[in-house]
Design a protein around this motif. Sequence first.
Motif, PDB file in Angstrom:
ATOM      1  N   ILE A  65      67.541 -10.900  70.669  1.00 40.38           N
ATOM      2  CA  ILE A  65      68.343 -10.296  71.728  1.00 40.38           C
ATOM      3  C   ILE A  65      69.039  -9.028  71.242  1.00 40.38           C
ATOM      4  CG2 ILE A  65      68.705 -12.447  72.991  1.00 40.38           C
ATOM      5  CD1 ILE A  65      71.479 -12.645  71.705  1.00 40.38           C
ATOM      6  N   GLY A  66      68.997  -8.802  69.935  1.00 40.82           N
ATOM      7  CA  GLY A  66      69.613  -7.598  69.396  1.00 40.82           C
ATOM      8  C   GLY A  66      68.760  -6.355  69.556  1.00 40.82           C
ATOM      9  N   GLN A  67      67.516  -6.519  70.005  1.00 36.20           N
ATOM     10  CA  GLN A  67      66.607  -5.371  70.059  1.00 36.20           C
ATOM     11  C   GLN A  67      67.043  -4.302  71.052  1.00 36.20           C
ATOM     12  OE1 GLN A  67      62.661  -6.328  71.952  1.00 36.20           O
ATOM     13  NE2 GLN A  67      63.545  -8.385  72.059  1.00 36.20           N
ATOM     14  N   TRP A  68      67.851  -4.695  72.050  1.00 38.62           N
ATOM     15  CA  TRP A  68      68.313  -3.677  72.997  1.00 38.62           C
ATOM     16  C   TRP A  68      69.703  -3.150  72.657  1.00 38.62           C
ATOM     17  CZ3 TRP A  68      65.979  -8.138  75.316  1.00 38.62           C
ATOM     18  CH2 TRP A  68      66.809  -9.264  75.418  1.00 38.62           C
ATOM     19  N   GLY A  69      70.217  -3.538  71.491  1.00 34.00           N
ATOM     20  CA  GLY A  69      71.467  -2.956  71.006  1.00 34.00           C
ATOM     21  C   GLY A  69      72.690  -3.502  71.723  1.00 34.00           C
ATOM     22  N   GLY A  70      73.739  -2.713  71.736  1.00 36.00           N
ATOM     23  CA  GLY A  70      74.965  -3.097  72.411  1.00 36.00           C
ATOM     24  C   GLY A  70      75.984  -3.776  71.530  1.00 36.00           C
ATOM     25  N   SER A  71      75.660  -3.965  70.245  1.00 31.48           N
ATOM     26  CA  SER A  71      76.589  -4.615  69.325  1.00 31.48           C
ATOM     27  C   SER A  71      76.374  -4.078  67.920  1.00 31.48           C
ATOM     28  CB  SER A  71      76.362  -6.132  69.321  1.00 31.48           C
ATOM     29  OG  SER A  71      77.082  -6.750  68.258  1.00 31.48           O
ATOM     30  N   SER A  72      77.448  -3.917  67.192  1.00 30.46           N
ATOM     31  CA  SER A  72      77.324  -3.453  65.809  1.00 30.46           C
ATOM     32  C   SER A  72      76.760  -4.524  64.888  1.00 30.46           C
ATOM     33  CB  SER A  72      78.689  -2.976  65.278  1.00 30.46           C
ATOM     34  OG  SER A  72      79.626  -4.033  65.267  1.00 30.46           O
ATOM     35  N   LEU A  73      76.663  -5.769  65.362  1.00 31.20           N
ATOM     36  CA  LEU A  73      76.044  -6.817  64.556  1.00 31.20           C
ATOM     37  C   LEU A  73      74.528  -6.734  64.573  1.00 31.20           C
ATOM     38  CD1 LEU A  73      78.132 -10.068  65.191  1.00 31.20           C
ATOM     39  CD2 LEU A  73      78.485  -8.235  63.526  1.00 31.20           C
ATOM     40  N   THR A  74      73.979  -6.016  65.560  1.00 36.93           N
ATOM     41  CA  THR A  74      72.521  -5.946  65.696  1.00 36.93           C
ATOM     42  C   THR A  74      71.980  -4.524  65.685  1.00 36.93           C
ATOM     43  OG1 THR A  74      72.691  -5.951  68.116  1.00 36.93           O
ATOM     44  CG2 THR A  74      72.468  -8.091  67.031  1.00 36.93           C
ATOM     45  N   TYR A  94      80.910  -7.737  69.547  1.00 34.69           N
ATOM     46  CA  TYR A  94      80.489  -8.637  70.629  1.00 34.69           C
ATOM     47  C   TYR A  94      79.008  -8.425  70.913  1.00 34.69           C
ATOM     48  CZ  TYR A  94      79.674 -10.143  75.448  1.00 34.69           C
ATOM     49  OH  TYR A  94      79.135 -10.714  76.575  1.00 34.69           O
ATOM     50  N   VAL A  95      78.235  -9.504  70.886  1.00 31.85           N
ATOM     51  CA  VAL A  95      76.810  -9.453  71.199  1.00 31.85           C
ATOM     52  C   VAL A  95      76.637  -9.900  72.651  1.00 31.85           C
ATOM     53  CG1 VAL A  95      74.518 -10.325  70.639  1.00 31.85           C
ATOM     54  CG2 VAL A  95      76.201  -9.991  68.803  1.00 31.85           C
TER      55      VAL A  95
END
Length: 223
Positions: A65-74, A94-95
Amino acid sequence: MKRAVILLSGGLDSAVALWLAKSEGYELFTLSFEYGQRHNKELNAAEALAKAAGATEHRVVSINIGQWGGSSLTDMNMEVEDGDVNRTDIPVTYVPARNMVFLSIAASYAEAIGACDIFIGVSQADYSGYVDCRQTFIDAMQNAINQGTVMAAEHKRHITIHAPFISMTKSEEIKLGLSLGVPFDLTWSCYRGGENPCGKCDSCLLRARAFSEAGIDDPALKS
């Protein structure tokens, strides 16, 4: 023996949730996620914790779910900012909808193995401002799960989401964990994932404050 699915990130909260489920006599089925996070420190910790707790099964689900970004964890193009334990805004760590995704998959796993209980170590009393760590969210997810699983909707074997620390501070949680024998030295909390915890991100600062308030040295920081 009754079965429970425990969401196990490898951090402090999920470790205490795992040992609490163990103390309540559940057969343990632990579930971790490779979701595109910037490091695997917590996943390694989760594996070690599951083994130490004697889990019947430990699964790691890959769902990026990190592939579209939106969080510094991913998103490697974003920096993990230094923490602020007094913040009131939602941090960039926040993811998007992470716990919603995790609990949905946990419900699928639970139904497949015949488990009526899911444990998640979230808290609305001492957290980083995440909207998916609130009681209203947990209640809504439990309702959705019981509307959307055959086990619950048709066979009336309802699934309960246990969020035992929802109103606890982390220091209270640590004291509970100590009474349960949680091996805190096996846990990992740092967002940055270096060789050693950075001591500056939100997670590190919240953890340090909690151990200080509990009057206990963090065993994960001992050399």
